[in-house]
Design an enzyme around this catalytic site. Structure first.
Site, mmCIF file in Angstrom:
data_model
loop_
_atom_site.group_PDB
_atom_site.id
_atom_site.type_symbol
_atom_site.label_atom_id
_atom_site.label_comp_id
_atom_site.label_asym_id
_atom_site.label_seq_id
_atom_site.Cartn_x
_atom_site.Cartn_y
_atom_site.Cartn_z
ATOM 1 N N GLY A 182 0.413 1.276 -3.311
ATOM 2 C CA GLY A 182 0.442 0.556 -4.575
ATOM 3 C C GLY A 182 1.356 1.103 -5.635
ATOM 4 N N ASP B 244 -0.854 -5.982 2.390
ATOM 5 C CA ASP B 244 -0.676 -4.826 3.274
ATOM 6 C C ASP B 244 -1.963 -4.616 4.066
ATOM 7 O OD1 ASP B 244 -0.297 -2.067 4.329
ATOM 8 O OD2 ASP B 244 1.437 -2.087 2.996
ATOM 9 N N LYS C 130 15.998 -0.036 5.161
ATOM 10 C CA LYS C 130 15.976 1.270 5.812
ATOM 11 C C LYS C 130 17.196 1.413 6.720
ATOM 12 C CE LYS C 130 11.994 1.527 3.844
ATOM 13 N NZ LYS C 130 11.828 2.269 2.587
ATOM 14 N N ALA D 99 0.830 -1.213 0.000
ATOM 15 C CA ALA D 99 0.000 0.000 0.000
ATOM 16 C C ALA D 99 0.868 1.268 0.000
ATOM 17 C CB ALA D 99 -0.919 -0.010 1.214
#
Length: 350
Positions: A222, A239, A306, A220
């Site tokens: 998308g 998601d 990350k 999400a």
């Protein structure tokens, strides 16, 4: 090798990273090229590299150990001090530099890249510079081609210096000025995250149309799913968050409004896995490894890591060490469209 011969072979380069990541890119260079000296040229992203090796050896070192944070490199083949040069003599100097490379560029497709650092004293615009050099390139038998060049002439203006260099896209690590890849934003584009997956396709030599079934973890809203659907891939998107309304009725989309840790799939279902989640690196690794049996052997995986911690290089090493139990990690790279993250390109081991 004697100290005299080492001095004679020193080559100088401009290195470029994403904003704020120059210290990491500089450290990479030091570790890759023994004896290299590096110093900041322009704040946040650009630095000088003085290599004790010649041009060929320097490039071989960087290509044999592809850097994560060094985004672009440019040889310094000529330097003009703007503070000591009349404005009317600047463009003729560039023209003379190009003319001296006639044997190197005759008959080649050539692109001219011009970059200006903030506050530089270079008096000409990018457009005026390129326009003034067009005639010189034609005179030496080169073809101007900004889209698919064989050779790139790089011009970088910083403070009171004009730095010139020439190389192939492979040598410079990109066919975009400074490695800053620009994509045109579409009117109905779901998110800018799409640019990361587009850049990954170019950087890693992929073709998304060649895949059949993709699994998008943390999909999400998308952005990545939309690109894969555009390329004709069937996508299973997972998601707990909502997908963009424009995707909901797509015939090739299966949307599971759940946490990825709660789902299981049949073995050998997907030949592509993508993941761009704002999770801690080790949580993401566990999630990907837990789902690896759903991937076919040789399946491609593109995931972002990350960089949330103070020791990003150690984080990257730890993540790769874990993933290598199942995947072959082909490349770790901070793409231009990455921010506080890097992108991994992997394939599942046979």
């Amino acid at each position: 090798m004697s100290s005299e011969s080492q001095t004679m072979s020193v080559t100088t380069w401009i290195g470029t990273s994403n904003t704020g990541y120059a210290p990491l890119a500089m450290e990479e260079v030091r570790r890759t090229i023994e004896g290299a000296a590096v110093r900041i040229l322009a704040p946040a992203e650009t630095f000088i590299i003085e290599s004790p090796l010649d041009r060929v050896e320097t490039l071989q070192k960087l290509q044999s150990q592809p850097p994560v944070f060094l985004r672009h490199i440019q040889p310094i083949d000529g330097t003009l001090l703007l503070s000591e040069t009349n404005e009317a003599d600047v463009l003729p100097w560039l023209a003379a530099e190009i003319s001296r490379t006639e044997d190197q560029i005759r008959g080649k497709r050539i692109s001219v890249h011009v970059r200006r650092a903030e506050g530089c004293s270079y008096p000409y615009s990018v457009f005026d510079t390129k326009t003034s050099l067009d005639g010189v390139l034609r005179d030496v038998g080169a073809t101007i081609d900004q889209r698919s060049p064989e050779t790139i002439i790089s011009i970088y203006a910083v403070k009171d210096q004009l730095l010139y260099g020439i190389g192939t896209p492979d040598e410079l690590m990109s066919d975009w000025p400074g490695g800053a890849i620009r994509f045109q934003r579409e009117e109905e584009q779901i998110s800018r995250a799409k640019f990361k997956l587009l850049e990954a396709e170019r950087a890693f030599g992929l073709d998304y149309t060649q895949y059949r079934e993709a699994l998008d973890i943390g999909a999400a809203p998308g952005g990545w799913t939309s690109l894969l659907l555009e390329r004709g891939v069937s996508v299973t998107a997972i998601d707990p968050g909502a997908m963009h309304p424009s995707l909901r009725n797509h015939p090739k989309l299966t949307y599971l409004k759940r946490n990825a840790s709660e789902v299981k799939f049949k073995p050998n279902t997907f030949d592509l896995l993508v993941c761009d989640m704002s999770w801690s690196p080790m949580q993401m690794v566990k999630l990907v490894l837990d789902l690896h049996e759903s991937l076919t052997y040789g399946a491609t995986a593109i995931i972002t890591i990350k960089l949330m911690h103070r020791k990003p290089l150690q984080t990257i090493r730890d993540v790769i060490a874990k993933l290598e139990s199942v995947f072959i990690v082909h490349r770790a790279k901070q793409l231009f469209h990455n921010r506080e993250e890097i992108t991994l390109f992997m394939t599942k081991q046979y």
